[in-house]
Design an enzyme around this catalytic site. Sequence first.
Site, PDB file in Angstrom:
ATOM      1  N   TYR A 164      -1.135   0.460  10.923  1.00 53.83           N
ATOM      2  CA  TYR A 164      -1.463  -0.225   9.661  1.00 53.83           C
ATOM      3  C   TYR A 164      -0.285  -0.114   8.694  1.00 53.83           C
ATOM      4  O   TYR A 164       0.165  -1.123   8.128  1.00 53.83           O
ATOM      5  CB  TYR A 164      -2.721   0.408   9.042  1.00 53.83           C
ATOM      6  CG  TYR A 164      -2.980  -0.025   7.614  1.00 53.83           C
ATOM      7  CD1 TYR A 164      -3.595  -1.236   7.329  1.00 53.83           C
ATOM      8  CD2 TYR A 164      -2.601   0.789   6.537  1.00 53.83           C
ATOM      9  CE1 TYR A 164      -3.834  -1.639   6.013  1.00 53.83           C
ATOM     10  CE2 TYR A 164      -2.833   0.400   5.223  1.00 53.83           C
ATOM     11  CZ  TYR A 164      -3.446  -0.818   4.976  1.00 53.83           C
ATOM     12  OH  TYR A 164      -3.662  -1.205   3.671  1.00 53.83           O
ATOM     13  N   THR A 194       0.802  -1.227   0.000  1.00 53.35           N
ATOM     14  CA  THR A 194       0.000   0.000   0.000  1.00 53.35           C
ATOM     15  C   THR A 194       0.837   1.280   0.000  1.00 53.35           C
ATOM     16  O   THR A 194       1.933   1.312   0.581  1.00 53.35           O
ATOM     17  CB  THR A 194      -0.922   0.012   1.243  1.00 53.35           C
ATOM     18  OG1 THR A 194      -1.385   1.348   1.460  1.00 53.35           O
ATOM     19  CG2 THR A 194      -0.196  -0.430   2.503  1.00 53.35           C
ATOM     20  N   GLU A 251       0.235   3.633   1.811  1.00 51.13           N
ATOM     21  CA  GLU A 251       0.356   4.073   3.209  1.00 51.13           C
ATOM     22  C   GLU A 251       1.781   3.855   3.734  1.00 51.13           C
ATOM     23  O   GLU A 251       2.187   4.497   4.696  1.00 51.13           O
ATOM     24  CB  GLU A 251      -0.609   3.275   4.093  1.00 51.13           C
ATOM     25  CG  GLU A 251      -2.001   3.848   4.186  1.00 51.13           C
ATOM     26  CD  GLU A 251      -2.065   5.133   4.990  1.00 51.13           C
ATOM     27  OE1 GLU A 251      -2.705   6.083   4.506  1.00 51.13           O
ATOM     28  OE2 GLU A 251      -1.476   5.195   6.080  1.00 51.13           O
ATOM     29  N   LYS A 271       2.189  -3.156   7.224  1.00 56.49           N
ATOM     30  CA  LYS A 271       2.317  -3.423   5.781  1.00 56.49           C
ATOM     31  C   LYS A 271       3.777  -3.310   5.320  1.00 56.49           C
ATOM     32  O   LYS A 271       4.154  -3.934   4.334  1.00 56.49           O
ATOM     33  CB  LYS A 271       1.410  -2.476   4.996  1.00 56.49           C
ATOM     34  CG  LYS A 271      -0.075  -2.813   5.105  1.00 56.49           C
ATOM     35  CD  LYS A 271      -0.452  -4.009   4.216  1.00 56.49           C
ATOM     36  CE  LYS A 271      -1.941  -4.255   4.186  1.00 56.49           C
ATOM     37  NZ  LYS A 271      -2.336  -5.264   3.194  1.00 56.49           N
TER      38      LYS A 271
HETATM   39  P1  NAP Z   1     -11.282  -4.644   2.688  1.00 53.66           P
HETATM   40  O1  NAP Z   1     -12.502  -4.273   1.894  1.00 53.66           O
HETATM   41  O2  NAP Z   1     -11.123  -4.110   4.065  1.00 53.66           O
HETATM   42  O3  NAP Z   1     -11.221  -6.229   2.719  1.00 53.66           O
HETATM   43  C1  NAP Z   1     -10.324  -6.889   3.557  1.00 53.66           C
HETATM   44  C2  NAP Z   1     -10.806  -8.309   3.788  1.00 53.66           C
HETATM   45  O4  NAP Z   1      -9.891  -8.950   4.685  1.00 53.66           O
HETATM   46  C3  NAP Z   1     -12.189  -8.413   4.423  1.00 53.66           C
HETATM   47  O5  NAP Z   1     -13.029  -9.160   3.582  1.00 53.66           O
HETATM   48  C4  NAP Z   1     -11.938  -9.142   5.717  1.00 53.66           C
HETATM   49  O6  NAP Z   1     -12.863 -10.147   6.014  1.00 53.66           O
HETATM   50  C5  NAP Z   1     -10.613  -9.836   5.474  1.00 53.66           C
HETATM   51  N1  NAP Z   1      -9.953 -10.116   6.763  1.00 53.66           N
HETATM   52  C6  NAP Z   1      -9.696  -9.253   7.763  1.00 53.66           C
HETATM   53  N2  NAP Z   1      -9.129  -9.889   8.800  1.00 53.66           N
HETATM   54  C7  NAP Z   1      -9.032 -11.202   8.449  1.00 53.66           C
HETATM   55  C8  NAP Z   1      -8.554 -12.358   9.093  1.00 53.66           C
HETATM   56  N3  NAP Z   1      -8.051 -12.311  10.335  1.00 53.66           N
HETATM   57  N4  NAP Z   1      -8.591 -13.530   8.429  1.00 53.66           N
HETATM   58  C9  NAP Z   1      -9.130 -13.608   7.189  1.00 53.66           C
HETATM   59  N5  NAP Z   1      -9.626 -12.539   6.528  1.00 53.66           N
HETATM   60  C10 NAP Z   1      -9.572 -11.343   7.149  1.00 53.66           C
HETATM   61  O7  NAP Z   1      -9.964  -4.238   1.873  1.00 53.66           O
HETATM   62  P2  NAP Z   1      -9.792  -3.899   0.318  1.00 53.66           P
HETATM   63  O8  NAP Z   1     -10.056  -2.458   0.117  1.00 53.66           O
HETATM   64  O9  NAP Z   1     -10.505  -4.911  -0.466  1.00 53.66           O
HETATM   65  O10 NAP Z   1      -8.215  -4.064   0.173  1.00 53.66           O
HETATM   66  C11 NAP Z   1      -7.655  -5.335  -0.131  1.00 53.66           C
HETATM   67  C12 NAP Z   1      -6.207  -5.349   0.325  1.00 53.66           C
HETATM   68  O11 NAP Z   1      -5.480  -4.317  -0.334  1.00 53.66           O
HETATM   69  C13 NAP Z   1      -5.999  -5.104   1.809  1.00 53.66           C
HETATM   70  O12 NAP Z   1      -4.898  -5.895   2.212  1.00 53.66           O
HETATM   71  C14 NAP Z   1      -5.636  -3.631   1.899  1.00 53.66           C
HETATM   72  O13 NAP Z   1      -4.843  -3.406   3.038  1.00 53.66           O
HETATM   73  C15 NAP Z   1      -4.865  -3.458   0.619  1.00 53.66           C
HETATM   74  N6  NAP Z   1      -4.908  -2.133   0.012  1.00 53.66           N
HETATM   75  C16 NAP Z   1      -6.100  -1.546  -0.224  1.00 53.66           C
HETATM   76  C17 NAP Z   1      -6.129  -0.307  -0.854  1.00 53.66           C
HETATM   77  C18 NAP Z   1      -7.423   0.374  -1.160  1.00 53.66           C
HETATM   78  O14 NAP Z   1      -7.406   1.580  -1.440  1.00 53.66           O
HETATM   79  N7  NAP Z   1      -8.543  -0.323  -1.151  1.00 53.66           N
HETATM   80  C19 NAP Z   1      -4.929   0.316  -1.240  1.00 53.66           C
HETATM   81  C20 NAP Z   1      -3.728  -0.348  -1.000  1.00 53.66           C
HETATM   82  C21 NAP Z   1      -3.727  -1.576  -0.387  1.00 53.66           C
HETATM   83  P3  NAP Z   1     -14.313  -9.863   6.644  1.00 53.66           P
HETATM   84  O15 NAP Z   1     -15.165  -9.527   5.463  1.00 53.66           O
HETATM   85  O16 NAP Z   1     -14.616 -11.154   7.263  1.00 53.66           O
HETATM   86  O17 NAP Z   1     -14.172  -8.730   7.598  1.00 53.66           O
HETATM   87  O1  G4F Z   2     -10.538   6.622   3.156  1.00 54.21           O
HETATM   88  P1  G4F Z   2      -9.498   6.578   4.199  1.00 54.21           P
HETATM   89  O2  G4F Z   2      -9.860   5.988   5.501  1.00 54.21           O
HETATM   90  O3  G4F Z   2      -8.270   5.850   3.521  1.00 54.21           O
HETATM   91  P2  G4F Z   2      -6.698   5.809   3.865  1.00 54.21           P
HETATM   92  O4  G4F Z   2      -6.443   6.129   5.270  1.00 54.21           O
HETATM   93  O5  G4F Z   2      -6.004   6.619   2.830  1.00 54.21           O
HETATM   94  O6  G4F Z   2      -6.396   4.260   3.648  1.00 54.21           O
HETATM   95  C1  G4F Z   2      -6.912   3.546   2.518  1.00 54.21           C
HETATM   96  O7  G4F Z   2      -5.979   3.626   1.462  1.00 54.21           O
HETATM   97  C2  G4F Z   2      -4.725   2.988   1.730  1.00 54.21           C
HETATM   98  C3  G4F Z   2      -3.844   3.205   0.489  1.00 54.21           C
HETATM   99  O8  G4F Z   2      -3.183   4.433   0.605  1.00 54.21           O
HETATM  100  C4  G4F Z   2      -4.973   1.528   2.004  1.00 54.21           C
HETATM  101  F1  G4F Z   2      -3.787   0.878   2.191  1.00 54.21           F
HETATM  102  C5  G4F Z   2      -5.872   1.390   3.221  1.00 54.21           C
HETATM  103  O9  G4F Z   2      -6.150   0.018   3.441  1.00 54.21           O
HETATM  104  C6  G4F Z   2      -7.182   2.109   2.942  1.00 54.21           C
HETATM  105  O10 G4F Z   2      -7.844   1.437   1.896  1.00 54.21           O
HETATM  106  O11 G4F Z   2      -8.963   8.063   4.475  1.00 54.21           O
HETATM  107  C7  G4F Z   2      -8.508   8.881   3.427  1.00 54.21           C
HETATM  108  C8  G4F Z   2      -8.224  10.274   3.985  1.00 54.21           C
HETATM  109  C9  G4F Z   2      -7.353  10.267   5.237  1.00 54.21           C
HETATM  110  O12 G4F Z   2      -6.417  11.298   5.134  1.00 54.21           O
HETATM  111  C10 G4F Z   2      -8.327  10.592   6.351  1.00 54.21           C
HETATM  112  O13 G4F Z   2      -7.746  11.278   7.456  1.00 54.21           O
HETATM  113  O14 G4F Z   2      -9.472  10.864   4.362  1.00 54.21           O
HETATM  114  C11 G4F Z   2      -9.291  11.486   5.604  1.00 54.21           C
HETATM  115  N1  G4F Z   2     -10.608  11.609   6.260  1.00 54.21           N
HETATM  116  C12 G4F Z   2     -11.230  12.774   6.550  1.00 54.21           C
HETATM  117  N2  G4F Z   2     -12.392  12.528   7.180  1.00 54.21           N
HETATM  118  C13 G4F Z   2     -11.382  10.604   6.695  1.00 54.21           C
HETATM  119  C14 G4F Z   2     -12.515  11.184   7.274  1.00 54.21           C
HETATM  120  N3  G4F Z   2     -11.220   9.263   6.609  1.00 54.21           N
HETATM  121  C15 G4F Z   2     -12.212   8.479   7.103  1.00 54.21           C
HETATM  122  N4  G4F Z   2     -12.095   7.140   6.994  1.00 54.21           N
HETATM  123  N5  G4F Z   2     -13.324   9.001   7.714  1.00 54.21           N
HETATM  124  C16 G4F Z   2     -13.521  10.353   7.823  1.00 54.21           C
HETATM  125  O15 G4F Z   2     -14.527  10.807   8.371  1.00 54.21           O
END
Ligand code: NAP
Ligand code: G4F
Length: 334
Positions: A152, A127, A129, A156
């Site tokens: 987090y 990520t 992050e 990672k």
């Molecule tokens: P997500 O919607 O939060 O999905 C994560 C999944 O992991 C959930 O289905 C959850 O299962 C499962 N999980 C959590 N704890 C677990 C455990 N102990 N054992 C087995 N499964 C578990 O995340 P996503 O947005 O699809 O992202 C997928 C991956 O990419 C993650 O690793 C995230 O950190 C990474 N990532 C995401 C982004 C982004 O912007 N979306 C960017 C960079 C990296 P439950 O449904 O049972 O809770």
């Molecule tokens: O949507 P966020 O919670 O995503 P964040 O923290 O960027 O993390 C996501 O992206 C990562 C990749 O860079 C992944 F690895 C991670 O698993 C996840 O998918 O927050 C985005 C931004 C942050 O700066 C946060 O402080 O939005 C700001 N924010 C402002 N108000 C908020 C809020 N975030 C959340 N969740 N809720 C608020 O009310």
Amino acid sequence: MSKRVALVTGILGQDGPYLAKLLLEKGYRVYGMIRRYSNPNFSNLDYLGITHEVEYVEGDMTDEASLLNLVRVIRPTEIYNLAAQSFVGASFEQAKLTTEVNALGTLHFLNAVKYFSPTTKFYQASTSEMFGLQNKDGFQDETTPFHPRSPYGVSKVYAYWITVNFREAYGLFAVNGILFNHESPIRGLQFVTRKITDGVARIKFGLAKELRLGNLDAYRDWGFAGDYVEAMYLMLQQSQPDDYVVGTGESHNVREFVELAFKFAGIGDWKKYVVVDPQYKRPAEVPNLRAKADKARKILGWRPKVTFEEIVKMMVEADINRYQDKITTNQSSQ
Ligand code: NAP
Ligand code: G4F
């Protein structure tokens, strides 16, 4: 040629369903790992219409034996390790759990591949992050050092390096996709984009009067999840394992996302509805993320297709439709 087999962890989350759909379309047999639940939530897979096409297996990232056994029995062609405690905000309060799931969970899988199926290709969901405070001329690429700002991000970074280490030490085909934020109509409701589009839809239907948010000044490089899973797949089709940054190269702040979402919902001045609430601010913030994804473009031939404006519009419309459907169903059952 025998059918390719993929094991996808995190199948019930956002990326799992998009990736599973892509792999099914390519003819893979797809196993989706879910943890033990009395009532697992298949709504994201339902949304993409593939709930009954995936084969489900049980395993938990914190239970090493369950992961070893899955790899031993299935011996997949490819593993996509998407499971994580992925909400940055929660990681400050649940740092140990986040570490166990994200860092040690990845180690468990790598050990499983090393001992039981060393030809399995392994994708690790890394990520942006991890970059945290670091940027070079305003962007991040594969050469940018890490400076994570949350438990987090720290977890990672461990997962990233243990993946590199198993590649170098044992010759595994193990790669990191360093993905920047990617969103969709099935994004979790706690993440800011979906919180905004859901909140806007609620305001539109008179179900809420305000939307409470934290830091509106954070910049993110937001792309579409459907585009990003293609990059994951492509990374595992290369002749050599390597790590890639994946993002759009465009950065917008939370305020811009809010403005556009209210505009697409046809609601007037957003400032009347948005309340900045300190409870949603983080103890340490990542202020600016913007990808330089030249390597993915050049080697994988990957490029994003959906623009920032299109993502906001798609998410707003999906949430408005969801509430509209609920209201219509309630009215017709009265
Ligand atoms: P997500 O919607 O939060 O999905 C994560 C999944 O992991 C959930 O289905 C959850 O299962 C499962 N999980 C959590 N704890 C677990 C455990 N102990 N054992 C087995 N499964 C578990 O995340 P996503 O947005 O699809 O992202 C997928 C991956 O990419 C993650 O690793 C995230 O950190 C990474 N990532 C995401 C982004 C982004 O912007 N979306 C960017 C960079 C990296 P439950 O449904 O049972 O809770
Ligand atoms: O949507 P966020 O919670 O995503 P964040 O923290 O960027 O993390 C996501 O992206 C990562 C990749 O860079 C992944 F690895 C991670 O698993 C996840 O998918 O927050 C985005 C931004 C942050 O700066 C946060 O402080 O939005 C700001 N924010 C402002 N108000 C908020 C809020 N975030 C959340 N969740 N809720 C608020 O009310």
